[in-house]
Design a protein around this motif. Structure first.
Motif, PDB file in Angstrom:
ATOM      1  N   ARG A   1     -49.294  64.992  20.519  1.00  0.00           N
ATOM      2  CA  ARG A   1     -49.437  64.395  21.856  1.00  0.00           C
ATOM      3  C   ARG A   1     -50.639  65.024  22.587  1.00  0.00           C
ATOM      4  O   ARG A   1     -51.445  64.328  23.195  1.00  0.00           O
ATOM      5  N   ASP A   2     -50.774  66.349  22.508  1.00  0.00           N
ATOM      6  CA  ASP A   2     -51.902  67.033  23.162  1.00  0.00           C
ATOM      7  C   ASP A   2     -53.240  66.531  22.602  1.00  0.00           C
ATOM      8  O   ASP A   2     -54.208  66.336  23.339  1.00  0.00           O
ATOM      9  N   LEU A   3     -53.277  66.338  21.272  1.00  0.00           N
ATOM     10  CA  LEU A   3     -54.524  65.865  20.655  1.00  0.00           C
ATOM     11  C   LEU A   3     -54.845  64.430  21.088  1.00  0.00           C
ATOM     12  O   LEU A   3     -55.996  64.104  21.380  1.00  0.00           O
ATOM     13  N   TYR A   4     -53.825  63.582  21.154  1.00  0.00           N
ATOM     14  CA  TYR A   4     -54.067  62.207  21.626  1.00  0.00           C
ATOM     15  C   TYR A   4     -54.557  62.209  23.073  1.00  0.00           C
ATOM     16  O   TYR A   4     -55.467  61.468  23.437  1.00  0.00           O
ATOM     17  N   GLU A   5     -53.939  63.059  23.896  1.00  0.00           N
ATOM     18  CA  GLU A   5     -54.344  63.094  25.312  1.00  0.00           C
ATOM     19  C   GLU A   5     -55.790  63.565  25.449  1.00  0.00           C
ATOM     20  O   GLU A   5     -56.557  63.045  26.254  1.00  0.00           O
ATOM     21  N   ALA A   6     -56.159  64.555  24.625  1.00  0.00           N
ATOM     22  CA  ALA A   6     -57.540  65.057  24.667  1.00  0.00           C
ATOM     23  C   ALA A   6     -58.511  63.961  24.217  1.00  0.00           C
ATOM     24  O   ALA A   6     -59.595  63.789  24.779  1.00  0.00           O
ATOM     25  N   ARG A   7     -58.115  63.238  23.204  1.00  0.00           N
ATOM     26  CA  ARG A   7     -58.924  62.130  22.687  1.00  0.00           C
ATOM     27  C   ARG A   7     -59.109  61.069  23.782  1.00  0.00           C
ATOM     28  O   ARG A   7     -60.193  60.555  23.987  1.00  0.00           O
ATOM     29  N   ASP A   8     -58.024  60.755  24.486  1.00  0.00           N
ATOM     30  CA  ASP A   8     -58.086  59.761  25.572  1.00  0.00           C
ATOM     31  C   ASP A   8     -59.028  60.240  26.677  1.00  0.00           C
ATOM     32  O   ASP A   8     -59.822  59.478  27.206  1.00  0.00           O
ATOM     33  N   ALA A   9     -58.916  61.549  27.010  1.00  0.00           N
ATOM     34  CA  ALA A   9     -59.721  62.087  28.116  1.00  0.00           C
ATOM     35  C   ALA A   9     -61.214  61.976  27.805  1.00  0.00           C
ATOM     36  O   ALA A   9     -62.034  61.792  28.705  1.00  0.00           O
ATOM     37  N   LEU A  10     -61.581  62.089  26.531  1.00  0.00           N
ATOM     38  CA  LEU A  10     -63.001  61.989  26.150  1.00  0.00           C
ATOM     39  C   LEU A  10     -63.390  60.556  25.793  1.00  0.00           C
ATOM     40  O   LEU A  10     -64.495  60.305  25.340  1.00  0.00           O
ATOM     41  N   LYS A  11     -62.450  59.658  25.933  1.00  0.00           N
ATOM     42  CA  LYS A  11     -62.647  58.252  25.548  1.00  0.00           C
ATOM     43  C   LYS A  11     -63.047  58.117  24.065  1.00  0.00           C
ATOM     44  O   LYS A  11     -63.895  57.302  23.699  1.00  0.00           O
ATOM     45  N   GLY A  12     -62.447  58.942  23.250  1.00  0.00           N
ATOM     46  CA  GLY A  12     -62.681  58.877  21.803  1.00  0.00           C
ATOM     47  C   GLY A  12     -61.920  57.701  21.208  1.00  0.00           C
ATOM     48  O   GLY A  12     -60.793  57.434  21.623  1.00  0.00           O
ATOM     49  N   ALA A  13     -62.533  57.016  20.255  1.00  0.00           N
ATOM     50  CA  ALA A  13     -61.901  55.802  19.712  1.00  0.00           C
ATOM     51  C   ALA A  13     -60.774  56.147  18.746  1.00  0.00           C
ATOM     52  O   ALA A  13     -60.976  56.884  17.778  1.00  0.00           O
ATOM     53  N   VAL A  14     -59.570  55.634  19.035  1.00  0.00           N
ATOM     54  CA  VAL A  14     -58.446  55.715  18.096  1.00  0.00           C
ATOM     55  C   VAL A  14     -57.880  54.309  18.007  1.00  0.00           C
ATOM     56  O   VAL A  14     -57.475  53.732  19.019  1.00  0.00           O
ATOM     57  N   ILE A  15     -57.893  53.731  16.817  1.00  0.00           N
ATOM     58  CA  ILE A  15     -57.337  52.387  16.641  1.00  0.00           C
ATOM     59  C   ILE A  15     -55.948  52.534  16.033  1.00  0.00           C
ATOM     60  O   ILE A  15     -55.811  52.976  14.887  1.00  0.00           O
ATOM     61  N   HIS A  16     -54.932  52.174  16.789  1.00  0.00           N
ATOM     62  CA  HIS A  16     -53.563  52.192  16.269  1.00  0.00           C
ATOM     63  C   HIS A  16     -53.251  50.856  15.620  1.00  0.00           C
ATOM     64  O   HIS A  16     -53.922  49.861  15.877  1.00  0.00           O
ATOM     65  N   ASP A  17     -52.208  50.843  14.796  1.00  0.00           N
ATOM     66  CA  ASP A  17     -51.797  49.626  14.091  1.00  0.00           C
ATOM     67  C   ASP A  17     -52.971  49.034  13.301  1.00  0.00           C
ATOM     68  O   ASP A  17     -53.122  47.814  13.231  1.00  0.00           O
ATOM     69  N   ALA A  18     -53.816  49.912  12.742  1.00  0.00           N
ATOM     70  CA  ALA A  18     -54.919  49.445  11.890  1.00  0.00           C
ATOM     71  C   ALA A  18     -54.320  49.120  10.521  1.00  0.00           C
ATOM     72  O   ALA A  18     -53.900  50.017   9.796  1.00  0.00           O
ATOM     73  N   GLU A  19     -54.264  47.841  10.191  1.00  0.00           N
ATOM     74  CA  GLU A  19     -53.604  47.429   8.939  1.00  0.00           C
ATOM     75  C   GLU A  19     -54.609  47.309   7.809  1.00  0.00           C
ATOM     76  O   GLU A  19     -55.796  47.055   8.033  1.00  0.00           O
ATOM     77  N   ASP A  20     -54.101  47.453   6.600  1.00  0.00           N
ATOM     78  CA  ASP A  20     -54.887  47.216   5.366  1.00  0.00           C
ATOM     79  C   ASP A  20     -56.231  47.938   5.371  1.00  0.00           C
ATOM     80  O   ASP A  20     -57.262  47.352   5.040  1.00  0.00           O
ATOM     81  N   VAL A  21     -56.232  49.179   5.763  1.00  0.00           N
ATOM     82  CA  VAL A  21     -57.478  49.965   5.738  1.00  0.00           C
ATOM     83  C   VAL A  21     -57.980  50.035   4.285  1.00  0.00           C
ATOM     84  O   VAL A  21     -57.213  50.312   3.363  1.00  0.00           O
ATOM     85  N   ALA A  22     -59.267  49.750   4.102  1.00  0.00           N
ATOM     86  CA  ALA A  22     -59.844  49.792   2.745  1.00  0.00           C
ATOM     87  C   ALA A  22     -61.205  50.472   2.805  1.00  0.00           C
ATOM     88  O   ALA A  22     -61.954  50.317   3.777  1.00  0.00           O
ATOM     89  N   LEU A  23     -61.514  51.260   1.772  1.00  0.00           N
ATOM     90  CA  LEU A  23     -62.745  52.064   1.746  1.00  0.00           C
ATOM     91  C   LEU A  23     -63.676  51.493   0.684  1.00  0.00           C
ATOM     92  O   LEU A  23     -63.233  51.192  -0.429  1.00  0.00           O
ATOM     93  N   PHE A  24     -64.976  51.380   1.027  1.00  0.00           N
ATOM     94  CA  PHE A  24     -65.935  50.770   0.098  1.00  0.00           C
ATOM     95  C   PHE A  24     -67.199  51.613  -0.056  1.00  0.00           C
ATOM     96  O   PHE A  24     -67.598  52.316   0.883  1.00  0.00           O
ATOM     97  N   ASP A  25     -67.811  51.491  -1.233  1.00  0.00           N
ATOM     98  CA  ASP A  25     -69.125  52.083  -1.514  1.00  0.00           C
ATOM     99  C   ASP A  25     -69.193  53.578  -1.186  1.00  0.00           C
ATOM    100  O   ASP A  25     -70.190  54.069  -0.646  1.00  0.00           O
ATOM    101  N   LEU A  26     -68.121  54.286  -1.520  1.00  0.00           N
ATOM    102  CA  LEU A  26     -68.038  55.708  -1.181  1.00  0.00           C
ATOM    103  C   LEU A  26     -69.076  56.544  -1.920  1.00  0.00           C
ATOM    104  O   LEU A  26     -69.512  57.583  -1.426  1.00  0.00           O
TER     105      LEU A  26
END
Ligand code: FAD
Ligand code: DHB
Length: 332
Positions: free
Chosen positions: A107-132
């Motif tokens: 919770r503290d980390l999420y709040e800190a992220r919010d305070a800095l307006k850092g991007a966190v995408i919740h409910d991100a479905e089917d995450v896939a990684l390419f060309d690593l």
């Protein structure tokens, strides 16, 4: 969308590395499969070692932990009906641990992220990684019915044991070592005063038990159960009776019971995958290694990964020095 570092997983490892990088001007996004409520409802770690606590402070997220967390200088081991104290402070050269719940620090980390307006995408479905293995990796995810593409310079796989990152490494490039134990821990959280001011680890012929806590009004207890047991097979009364039967009398007589507010079974597993790097993908935390919760080490080993990776990326971005990235897997 373009970012420097795309981080998969919004658990402690992912959020901590995101926050540290963000504070040094490195652009990040965190993709989390679940909702924030879901992540914060998962009761897991309760005991933090110095390394993890130190990084929380460096990430400017340690104020509540330092205010509300309890410092413990020792713990007890119960065996053959007796309790023996281990003086952690004395035998570790002055070290101690902090009792502070993973739900709280997340919770503290999420709040800190919010305070800095850092991007966190919740409910991100089917995450896939390419060309690593190329210089231009990218990640896709689905959100609100749309597919989004994130182009990035590096990907951090901090998506836990069941995540997609490790599975995106070709199997011939990865070595995995695993031991699955034939039992799990049934955990109960209850709004009761802990049986003892310090933790008690119990060795008993009926199975292991652990008396832990989140505060002096919130207890966390575990008993070892067969892997086939599910939480609904254990009534609160049955749980308390079994826990009492494994405690020495002096502790059993003090135990205060009450309704459970959470009950779950955690399987016990040891697992290591190496190398922890494939091209521009770096694994961190439970995505790369799991230890059974017995030693309360999971978050600390995750913190050590985050520390090395954060400094390696800083050297890359600020000094054009890639030796940290090249040595990451071996070090971590
Ligand atoms: P996680 O916490 O697993 O986070 C990974 C995140 O990635 C999750 O939020 C998940 O939803 C997300 N994710 C998964 N798949 C995807 C995907 N495909 N796409 C996007 N996101 C995804 N450690 C200690 O140090 N001390 C303790 O006292 C302690 N007690 C424990 C007690 C129990 C019962 C258990 C089970 C563990 C305990 N641990 C303890 C270990 C500790 O909880 C873990 O080591 C820690 O959660 C690891 O953090 P992480 O961020 O690497 O992984
Ligand atoms: C917890 C505490 C521990 O010391 C441990 O080894 C595992 C779990 C806890 O409070 O959840």
């Amino acid at each position: 969308m373009k970012v420097q570092v795309c981080i998969i997983g919004g658990g402690p490892s992912g959020l901590l590395v995101a926050q540290l990088l963000h504070l040094r001007g490195i652009d990040t996004i965190v993709l989390e499969k679940h909702s924030r409520e879901y992540v914060l409802a998962r009761v897991r770690a309760g005991v933090l070692e110095r390394g993890f606590a130190q990084l929380m402070r460096e990430a400017q997220c340690g104020q509540r932990m330092d205010r509300e967390g309890e410092i413990h200088d020792g713990f007890e081991i119960a065996h053959d009906g007796v309790l023996e104290r281990v003086d952690l402070h004395k035998y570790s050269g002055g070290n101690s641990v902090i009792v502070y719940g993973q739900t709280e620090l997340t919770r503290d980390l999420y709040e800190a992220r919010d305070a800095l307006k850092g991007a966190v995408i919740h409910d991100a479905e089917d995450v896939a990684l390419f060309d690593l293995a190329s210089d231009a990796p990218y990640v896709t995810y689905r959100h609100g019915g749309k597919t989004v593409r994130v182009d990035c310079e590096y990907v951090i796989g901090a998506d836990g044991f069941h995540g997609v990152s490790r599975k995106s490494i070709p199997s011939d490039k990865l070595r995995e070592y695993e031991k699955i134990f034939p039992f799990g821990w049934l955990g109960v959280l209850s709004r009761t005063k802990p049986v003892s001011p310090e933790l008690i680890y119990v060795k008993h012929r009926r199975g292991f038990a652990l008396c832990s806590m989140r505060s002096q009004v919130l207890s966390r207890y575990y008993i070892q159960v067969p892997l086939t047991d599910t939480p609904d097979r254990w009534s609160d009364d049955a749980f308390w009776a079994e826990l009492k039967s494994r405690l020495p009398d002096e502790a059993a007589n003090r135990l205060i019971t009450g309704p459970s507010i959470e009950k779950s079974v955690a399987p016990l597993r040891s697992f290591v995958a190496e190398p922890m790097r494939y091209g521009r993908l770096f694994l961190a935390g439970d995505a790369a290694h799991i230890v059974p919760p017995t030693g309360a080490k999971g978050l600390n080993t995750a913190a050590s990964d985050v520390y090395y990776l954060y400094h390696a990326l800083l050297s890359h971005y600020k000094k054009r020095d890639d030796s940290g990235l090249d040595g990451y897997s071996e070090k971590a």
